[in-house]
Design a protein around this motif. Structure first.
Motif, PDB file in Angstrom:
ATOM      1  N   PRO A 436       0.459  -1.448  -0.260  1.00 31.37           N
ATOM      2  CA  PRO A 436       0.075   0.525   0.178  1.00 31.37           C
ATOM      3  C   PRO A 436       0.771   1.387   0.299  1.00 31.37           C
ATOM      4  N   ILE A 437       1.892   1.251   0.329  1.00 33.25           N
ATOM      5  CA  ILE A 437       2.896   2.223   0.688  1.00 33.25           C
ATOM      6  C   ILE A 437       3.614   3.089  -0.958  1.00 33.25           C
ATOM      7  N   VAL A 438       2.740   2.198  -1.941  1.00 31.95           N
ATOM      8  CA  VAL A 438       3.613   2.238  -3.085  1.00 31.95           C
ATOM      9  C   VAL A 438       2.157   3.644  -3.899  1.00 31.95           C
ATOM     10  N   LEU A 439       1.114   2.990  -3.300  1.00 34.44           N
ATOM     11  CA  LEU A 439      -0.434   3.731  -3.950  1.00 34.44           C
ATOM     12  C   LEU A 439      -0.299   4.907  -3.576  1.00 34.44           C
ATOM     13  N   ILE A 440       0.594   5.549  -3.377  1.00 38.03           N
ATOM     14  CA  ILE A 440       0.191   7.187  -3.804  1.00 38.03           C
ATOM     15  C   ILE A 440       1.096   7.450  -4.909  1.00 38.03           C
ATOM     16  N   ASP A 441       2.343   6.953  -4.795  1.00 40.03           N
ATOM     17  CA  ASP A 441       3.027   7.118  -6.718  1.00 40.03           C
ATOM     18  C   ASP A 441       2.806   6.590  -7.145  1.00 40.03           C
ATOM     19  N   LYS A 442       1.860   5.700  -7.799  1.00 39.69           N
ATOM     20  CA  LYS A 442       1.115   4.939  -8.788  1.00 39.69           C
ATOM     21  C   LYS A 442       0.117   6.226  -8.991  1.00 39.69           C
ATOM     22  N   ILE A 443      -0.679   7.053  -8.146  1.00 39.65           N
ATOM     23  CA  ILE A 443      -1.858   8.157  -8.661  1.00 39.65           C
ATOM     24  C   ILE A 443      -0.918   8.676  -8.732  1.00 39.65           C
ATOM     25  N   ASN A 444       0.140   9.800  -7.888  1.00 38.76           N
ATOM     26  CA  ASN A 444       1.088  10.103  -8.848  1.00 38.76           C
ATOM     27  C   ASN A 444       1.665  10.167 -10.125  1.00 38.76           C
ATOM     28  N   VAL A 445       1.998   8.967 -10.350  1.00 39.42           N
ATOM     29  CA  VAL A 445       2.117   8.468 -12.166  1.00 39.42           C
ATOM     30  C   VAL A 445       0.516   8.560 -12.892  1.00 39.42           C
ATOM     31  N   ASP A 446      -0.409   8.071 -12.944  1.00 40.09           N
ATOM     32  CA  ASP A 446      -1.181   8.251 -13.487  1.00 40.09           C
ATOM     33  C   ASP A 446      -2.231   9.579 -13.515  1.00 40.09           C
ATOM     34  N   LEU A 447      -1.894  10.255 -12.361  1.00 38.74           N
ATOM     35  CA  LEU A 447      -1.862  12.037 -12.295  1.00 38.74           C
ATOM     36  C   LEU A 447      -1.368  12.597 -13.489  1.00 38.74           C
ATOM     37  N   GLU A 448      -0.326  12.422 -13.431  1.00 40.64           N
ATOM     38  CA  GLU A 448       0.895  12.985 -14.656  1.00 40.64           C
ATOM     39  C   GLU A 448       0.748  12.537 -15.592  1.00 40.64           C
ATOM     40  N   ARG A 449       0.417  11.386 -16.433  1.00 42.11           N
ATOM     41  CA  ARG A 449       0.429  11.360 -17.614  1.00 42.11           C
ATOM     42  C   ARG A 449      -1.210  11.681 -17.738  1.00 42.11           C
ATOM     43  N   ILE A 450      -2.322  12.015 -17.571  1.00 41.51           N
ATOM     44  CA  ILE A 450      -4.079  12.368 -17.595  1.00 41.51           C
ATOM     45  C   ILE A 450      -3.354  13.819 -18.058  1.00 41.51           C
ATOM     46  N   MET A 451      -2.564  14.039 -16.645  1.00 41.15           N
ATOM     47  CA  MET A 451      -2.580  16.056 -16.481  1.00 41.15           C
ATOM     48  C   MET A 451      -1.727  16.628 -18.484  1.00 41.15           C
ATOM     49  N   LYS A 452      -0.364  15.499 -19.000  1.00 44.62           N
ATOM     50  CA  LYS A 452       0.052  15.473 -20.201  1.00 44.62           C
ATOM     51  C   LYS A 452      -0.620  15.144 -21.131  1.00 44.62           C
ATOM     52  N   GLY A 453      -1.957  14.473 -21.239  1.00 43.26           N
ATOM     53  CA  GLY A 453      -2.736  13.950 -22.137  1.00 43.26           C
ATOM     54  C   GLY A 453      -4.166  14.311 -22.352  1.00 43.26           C
ATOM     55  N   LYS A 454      -4.515  14.023 -22.943  1.00 42.01           N
ATOM     56  CA  LYS A 454      -5.390  14.688 -24.028  1.00 42.01           C
ATOM     57  C   LYS A 454      -6.775  15.307 -22.973  1.00 42.01           C
ATOM     58  N   PHE A 455      -6.621  14.891 -22.123  1.00 45.82           N
ATOM     59  CA  PHE A 455      -7.726  15.008 -20.619  1.00 45.82           C
ATOM     60  C   PHE A 455      -7.723  16.110 -20.074  1.00 45.82           C
ATOM     61  N   LYS A 456      -6.765  16.794 -20.096  1.00 39.67           N
ATOM     62  CA  LYS A 456      -5.734  17.701 -19.452  1.00 39.67           C
ATOM     63  C   LYS A 456      -6.968  19.229 -19.491  1.00 39.67           C
ATOM     64  N   ASP A 457      -7.794  19.298 -20.102  1.00 35.54           N
ATOM     65  CA  ASP A 457      -8.738  20.848 -19.694  1.00 35.54           C
ATOM     66  C   ASP A 457     -10.224  20.000 -19.488  1.00 35.54           C
ATOM     67  N   ASN A 458      -9.884  18.720 -18.904  1.00 37.36           N
ATOM     68  CA  ASN A 458     -10.988  18.540 -18.660  1.00 37.36           C
ATOM     69  C   ASN A 458     -10.978  18.344 -17.155  1.00 37.36           C
ATOM     70  N   GLY A 459     -12.756  18.664 -16.189  1.00 35.34           N
ATOM     71  CA  GLY A 459     -12.297  18.542 -14.723  1.00 35.34           C
ATOM     72  C   GLY A 459     -12.013  17.004 -14.085  1.00 35.34           C
ATOM     73  N   ILE A 460     -11.403  16.936 -12.936  1.00 35.95           N
ATOM     74  CA  ILE A 460     -10.296  15.698 -13.772  1.00 35.95           C
ATOM     75  C   ILE A 460     -10.912  14.926 -11.787  1.00 35.95           C
ATOM     76  N   ILE A 461     -11.858  13.722 -11.018  1.00 31.18           N
ATOM     77  CA  ILE A 461     -11.926  13.183 -10.031  1.00 31.18           C
ATOM     78  C   ILE A 461     -11.712  12.366 -10.110  1.00 31.18           C
ATOM     79  N   LEU A 462     -10.829  12.309  -8.334  1.00 28.56           N
ATOM     80  CA  LEU A 462     -10.538  10.904  -8.225  1.00 28.56           C
ATOM     81  C   LEU A 462     -11.600  10.335  -7.483  1.00 28.56           C
ATOM     82  N   ASN A 463     -11.941   9.034  -8.064  1.00 30.57           N
ATOM     83  CA  ASN A 463     -12.472   8.195  -7.099  1.00 30.57           C
ATOM     84  C   ASN A 463     -11.491   6.706  -6.312  1.00 30.57           C
ATOM     85  N   ILE A 464     -12.067   6.846  -4.978  1.00 34.60           N
ATOM     86  CA  ILE A 464     -11.303   6.021  -3.981  1.00 34.60           C
ATOM     87  C   ILE A 464     -11.415   5.807  -2.833  1.00 34.60           C
TER      88      ILE A 464
END
Length: 515
Positions: A436-464
């Protein structure tokens, strides 16, 4: 560049973490039951020579006999056997070797049956600890290592480390050592001896000489097999081999170890004695220095790098395979070739760290991202060699092939450091999940990919899961606020009771899953 050594003590083991600018580069464990450490010298007995292997099996007290090849006997074997026989029968009173008559060197291409026989007493040194199903690998060409010098009994040769580049300095060191070395002993001058004065070298040499005398006195009454010279404890051996002026701190959580390390540092570098600190904080020492998290993120099948790139590390019986992946890396470079070079250089740095951290040995094959330009392949090769320059294990790197493969051989003298990073599933399904300690690192990586991708202008919601949602919002600055500072956008966090602890989904404002 700052280097720190963090020492954690427990009832049955001591862990050592070496940090370079806060990043974990080496991890060692010294266990109380480790009876066969590299450098230990045993009085052993030849079990049987095997002509077909040109080697002998030797009883050193391990469940499997140690393996001694003819080429590891050392040219001065006959002199050593003569010395052992006289020492065992009490006919040697002076152990200094200054008046000891040496025998002729053995033939370097001879046969094992010509020089040793079954039940013969022999001094042997551990050069490779027991690994997997194999017993220890040993040598009868003894060497006693110090801070600046390595002393070799029954020899007269003086040699110097190839890492000392200046011919003038090499000549100076050889001249000084020849003037102070005792007769009957050879000396290897280590890299850290560069620039040292004769008084420092002589003090180190006298310390090694006294170890030899103490060991030799034990031979008369020693049983077969028995350990007659113990390598330094792991803390002192690490300091002996890696300590230099760039060290800024040594933090220890055990008072006894603290005094041992302080005393040893007083011997080798008294001006640095003050950097040894006794840690007394409430948090465990490895957590305080961020080591626990680095262990969890560094020892799995995949090793993450910056901006989405990652390594996949696989192990087989014959070799290790490392695959370099760029992930969903944004392409800021002008073309694919430049992006490949950028990722490969980043990977080379991480691979050099992983090899040291896991102490991987044998054959390592690295599949870098293909590059068509020859100068790019040369740049990668030079960068990898530079990154592995500080690796104390002997290694050889071949230039990249046309397919982007790099072959590395790296000496292995201890079992590979293998730490289990998966944990029991907190949902009780019985299966194991990533820590579980790795979870936040994985979320950070996924968020960075999203922000640099085609969804960067949309509102982003994290369900967790609600527990993780609470963690992301707690404290100042919270993890959520850090995301805002980095990406200039608020990430909406929605707790979901139906989610498992480690489950999460990124969605856009329309409820469509992004990742």
């Amino acid at each position: 560049m700052n280097r720190e050594l963090i020492v954690r003590s427990s009832p049955d083991a001591v862990d050592f973490a070496l940090l370079k600018d806060g990043k974990l580069i080496e991890l060692h464990k010294d266990e109380d039951d480790n009876k066969f450490s590299v450098g230990d010298i045993f009085l052993a007995k030849i079990r049987k020579p095997v002509t077909g292997l040109n080697a002998a099996f030797v009883n050193v007290g391990y469940e499997k006999d140690a393996f001694l090849h003819y080429h590891d006997l050392g040219p001065q074997l006959s002199s050593m056997l003569k010395f052992i026989k006289k020492a065992r029968t009490g006919r040697v009173k002076d152990y200094s070797l200054k008046d000891f008559p040496f025998e002729k060197d053995i033939d370097k291409n001879g046969s094992i049956n010509e020089v040793i026989k079954a039940n013969q007493s022999l001094l042997v040194q551990i050069v490779k600890e027991p690994i997997s199903t194999k017993g220890p690998r040993i040598s009868s060409e003894l060497s006693i290592a110090g801070r600046y010098l390595v002393m070799v009994p029954f020899s007269d040769r003086v040699s110097v480390s190839q890492k000392i580049g200046s011919k003038e300095e090499k000549d100076r060191l050889i001249r000084l050592v020849k003037s102070i070395k005792p007769k009957g002993f050879g000396v290897i001058i280590r890299t850290v001896a560069e620039g040292k004065k004769v008084a420092e070298l002589d003090k180190d040499l006298q310390n090694l000489f006294s170890k030899w005398i103490t060991m030799s006195k034990k031979l008369h009454r020693a049983a077969h097999p028995s350990k007659v010279l113990i390598e330094l404890n792991r803390a002192s051996s690490i300091l002996r081999d890696v300590f230099n002026d760039s060290f800024t701190g040594i933090h220890v959580d055990d008072e006894t170890l603290y005094h041992q390390i302080k005393d040893y540092l007083h011997e080798i570098a008294p001006q640095k004695e003050s950097i040894v600190k006794l840690y007394s904080g409430s948090a465990p020492i490895f957590e305080k220095f961020g080591i626990e998290r680095q262990i969890k993120t560094s020892f799995g099948r995949t090793a993450s790098m910056s901006r989405g790139a990652y390594l996949v590390i696989e192990h087989t019986e014959a070799l290790h395979v490392i695959d370099v992946n760029s992930g969903n890396r944004s392409n800021k470079a002008k073309n694919q070739e430049d992006t490949a070079l950028e990722v490969n250089l980043l990977a080379a740095t991480e691979i050099a760290r992983q090899l040291r951290l896991r102490d991987m040995g044998g054959i390592i094959v690295v599949d870098f991202i293909d590059m068509t330009k020859g100068d790019h392949r040369r740049k990668l090769f030079d960068h990898l060699r530079e990154e592995m320059k500080d690796d104390r294990a002997k290694h050889k790197i071949l230039p990249p092939s046309k397919f982007g493969l790099v072959q590395i051989t790296r000496q292995r003298v201890r079992p590979e450091m293998n730490i289990k990073t998966s944990e029991e599933n907190p949902n009780g399904s019985g299966a194991e999940v990533e820590a579980p300690i790795v979870l936040i690192d994985k979320i950070n990586v996924d968020l960075e990919r999203i922000m640099k991708g085609k969804f960067k202008d949309n509102g982003i919601i994290l369900n967790i899961h609600p527990f993780i949602a609470a963690y992301l919002n707690q404290g100042f600055p919270s993890q959520r606020f850090k995301w805002f500072l980095e990406h200039k956008k608020w990430i909406k966090i929605q707790p979901r009771d139906a989610y498992t602890y480690l489950e999460y989904r990124f969605k856009n404002k329309d409820g469509k899953t992004i990742r």
